[in-house]
Design a protein around this motif. Structure first.
Motif, PDB file in Angstrom:
ATOM      1  N   VAL A  55      -4.570  -3.500   4.462  1.00  0.00           N
ATOM      2  CA  VAL A  55      -3.123  -3.580   4.317  1.00  0.00           C
ATOM      3  C   VAL A  55      -2.633  -2.248   3.765  1.00  0.00           C
ATOM      4  CG1 VAL A  55      -1.189  -4.719   3.140  1.00  0.00           C
ATOM      5  CG2 VAL A  55      -3.147  -6.077   3.933  1.00  0.00           C
ATOM      6  N   THR A  56      -1.752  -1.580   4.520  1.00  0.00           N
ATOM      7  CA  THR A  56      -1.260  -0.267   4.091  1.00  0.00           C
ATOM      8  C   THR A  56       0.202  -0.294   3.674  1.00  0.00           C
ATOM      9  OG1 THR A  56      -0.729   0.369   6.361  1.00  0.00           O
ATOM     10  CG2 THR A  56      -2.907   0.985   5.515  1.00  0.00           C
ATOM     11  N   LYS A  57       0.936  -1.331   4.067  1.00  0.00           N
ATOM     12  CA  LYS A  57       2.338  -1.434   3.675  1.00  0.00           C
ATOM     13  C   LYS A  57       2.750  -2.890   3.626  1.00  0.00           C
ATOM     14  CE  LYS A  57       5.318   2.403   4.423  1.00  0.00           C
ATOM     15  NZ  LYS A  57       6.175   3.210   5.208  1.00  0.00           N
ATOM     16  N   ARG A  58       3.512  -3.215   2.584  1.00  0.00           N
ATOM     17  CA  ARG A  58       4.133  -4.537   2.473  1.00  0.00           C
ATOM     18  C   ARG A  58       5.637  -4.323   2.456  1.00  0.00           C
ATOM     19  NH1 ARG A  58       3.425  -6.088  -2.473  1.00  0.00           N
ATOM     20  NH2 ARG A  58       2.569  -4.090  -3.106  1.00  0.00           N
ATOM     21  N   PHE A  59       6.390  -5.343   2.851  1.00  0.00           N
ATOM     22  CA  PHE A  59       7.835  -5.177   2.893  1.00  0.00           C
ATOM     23  C   PHE A  59       8.555  -6.516   2.854  1.00  0.00           C
ATOM     24  CE2 PHE A  59       6.111  -5.131   7.162  1.00  0.00           C
ATOM     25  CZ  PHE A  59       6.907  -6.011   7.865  1.00  0.00           C
ATOM     26  N   GLU A  60       9.827  -6.443   2.499  1.00  0.00           N
ATOM     27  CA  GLU A  60      10.750  -7.576   2.564  1.00  0.00           C
ATOM     28  C   GLU A  60      11.889  -7.181   3.485  1.00  0.00           C
ATOM     29  OE1 GLU A  60      12.248  -8.781  -1.232  1.00  0.00           O
ATOM     30  OE2 GLU A  60      10.236  -9.008  -2.085  1.00  0.00           O
TER      31      GLU A  60
END
Length: 180
Positions: A55-60
């Protein structure tokens, strides 16, 4: 003989990579009605994973929609785990028989989608910013309505036919009509 076995194995693995036809989900319930699902504010949570699973990026994402004639406009505001923000506005147009077309500023050309039962399958090319560069990625996007308020999205991103990663998103309707 070894070459023949190797060639047959390669051909079988290529044939097994073909995509499932969205019509396979025609009888699945609840039926996905894009205009109904996006008739109130929607919140989404997602992540990008590299091909190997990291996982390299999380977002909302906060999504507000409106109708303009036949079109469904989705105004999406992204907040990434690194603090960066992005804004995308989709214009979705029903084309009849469950088919949809979509346009957005970072979409190359026109996205083509098909709804069947609880499922929407999109295909499009997206300009994706990475550091100081932008890459044109092919997106194979599947959305599944789980209940009237929850939609799950899984997207395969590829470049030159090779998968570079996946995006997973969970959408939840936020308005007074939702059954929270």
């Amino acid at each position: 003989m070894t070459r023949l076995v190797l060639l047959l194995t390669l051909l079988l693995s290529i044939a097994s990579c073909t995509s499932v036809d969205v019509s396979r989900y025609a009888d699945q319930q609840p039926a996905l009605d894009l205009q109904r699902f996006f008739s109130q504010p929607v919140k989404a949570w997602g992540m990008f994973q590299k091909r190997g699973g990291e996982v390299t990026k999380r977002f909302e994402v906060n999504i507000i929609s409106r109708r303009e004639g036949n079109n469904l406009i989705l105004d999406e505001r992204f907040l990434y785990s690194d603090g960066t923000r992005q804004h995308r506005v989709w214009t979705l147009t029903p084309e009849g028989q469950g088919r949809w077309s979509g346009r957005a500023g970072d979409v190359v050309g026109v996205a083509q989608g098909q709804v069947a039962g609880n499922t929407l399958h999109w295909r499009y090319r997206l300009n994706v910013p990475v550091d100081d560069s932008t890459y044109e990625m092919s997106m194979d996007d599947w959305m599944y309505l789980m209940d009237e308020d929850t939609l799950i999205n899984r997207t395969s991103m590829s470049k030159f036919g090779v998968e570079v990663g996946q995006v997973t998103l969970f959408f939840r309707r936020q308005g007074p009509e939702s059954s929270q």
